[in-house]
Design a protein around this motif. Structure first.
Motif, PDB file in Angstrom:
ATOM      1  N   THR A 162       0.829  -1.204   0.000  1.00 24.88           N
ATOM      2  CA  THR A 162       0.000   0.000   0.000  1.00 24.88           C
ATOM      3  C   THR A 162       0.865   1.257   0.000  1.00 24.88           C
ATOM      4  O   THR A 162       0.456   2.287  -0.542  1.00 24.88           O
ATOM      5  N   ARG A 163       2.047   1.173   0.553  1.00 17.15           N
ATOM      6  CA  ARG A 163       2.997   2.294   0.474  1.00 17.15           C
ATOM      7  C   ARG A 163       3.367   2.540  -0.993  1.00 17.15           C
ATOM      8  O   ARG A 163       3.431   3.684  -1.452  1.00 17.15           O
ATOM      9  N   VAL A 164       3.578   1.476  -1.742  1.00 11.95           N
ATOM     10  CA  VAL A 164       3.891   1.593  -3.169  1.00 11.95           C
ATOM     11  C   VAL A 164       2.710   2.215  -3.909  1.00 11.95           C
ATOM     12  O   VAL A 164       2.893   3.092  -4.765  1.00 11.95           O
ATOM     13  N   PHE A 165       1.488   1.794  -3.600  1.00 12.85           N
ATOM     14  CA  PHE A 165       0.302   2.334  -4.276  1.00 12.85           C
ATOM     15  C   PHE A 165       0.199   3.840  -4.061  1.00 12.85           C
ATOM     16  O   PHE A 165      -0.067   4.595  -5.001  1.00 12.85           O
ATOM     17  N   ASP A 166       0.392   4.262  -2.829  1.00 10.01           N
ATOM     18  CA  ASP A 166       0.303   5.681  -2.512  1.00 10.01           C
ATOM     19  C   ASP A 166       1.387   6.477  -3.225  1.00 10.01           C
ATOM     20  O   ASP A 166       1.122   7.532  -3.806  1.00 10.01           O
TER      21      ASP A 166
END
Length: 184
Positions: A162-166
């Motif tokens: 989710t860090r990558v998505f953001d």
């Protein structure tokens, strides 16, 4: 002075592999808005892991990625209305995702796994921005994997992904804004 210059060049050369991960964009034409988001696709690598991770987890990941991109485009007033397709469309592929903790499917398939197990996680995303005629206006790529397992000890199942998505969504927004302003 010469030693300092050599040390600076060596440091730059050695840090180049660290910069290999991250956001990359390539524009063939200036982007125009508003942008619709096509259904998030999954890449071959992730498709090969669906049975291991679970369908529910893949749906969850693609939903989170879509929401992050939609939030970013909406904040820039670049998001097309619901169901609006036919103009500029962003086609996103979630190429791979690695969990920080075992998924429910992984734990049910392997009783030796426990939710307290943890590992480094991350994700890889690619995307194409296409005009109404299907011409590719731009391509994007982002990948990142945590480099320290100590950070995963307090992470949830998909914290690093989710860090990558953001990050992808924010850098996509910055890229679109920059290239729309400059006309390329």
């Amino acid at each position: 002075m010469t030693r300092w210059l050599i040390a600076a060049l060596a440091t730059t050369a050695l840090s180049a592999p660290a910069l290999a991960d991250g956001f990359r964009d390539d524009y063939a034409a200036a982007p125009t808005g508003p942008v619709s988001i096509a259904d998030i696709a999954i890449g071959e690598e992730l498709a090969g892991e669906v049975d291991e991770l679970g369908d529910r987890e893949i749906d969850r990941l693609t939903g989170m990625l879509h929401d992050d991109i939609a939030r970013e485009l909406a904040s820039m007033s670049w998001l097309a209305g619901d169901g609006a397709m036919g103009g500029t469309t962003l086609f996103v592929t979630l190429e791979d995702a690695d969990p920080n903790r075992p998924t429910f499917r992984q734990m049910s398939n392997n009783p030796s796994l426990d939710y307290r197990s943890h590992s480094v996680g991350g994700a890889e995303i690619s995307a194409e921005l296409r005009d109404a005629a299907g011409n590719v206006l731009a391509t994007y790529h982002y990948e990142w994997t945590s480099n320290d397992i100590r950070f995963a000890a307090h992470a949830g199942t998909w914290t690093d992904a989710t860090r990558v998505f953001d990050r992808f969504a924010r850098q996509l927004g910055d890229s679109l804004a920059e290239h729309a302003e400059t006309g390329m």
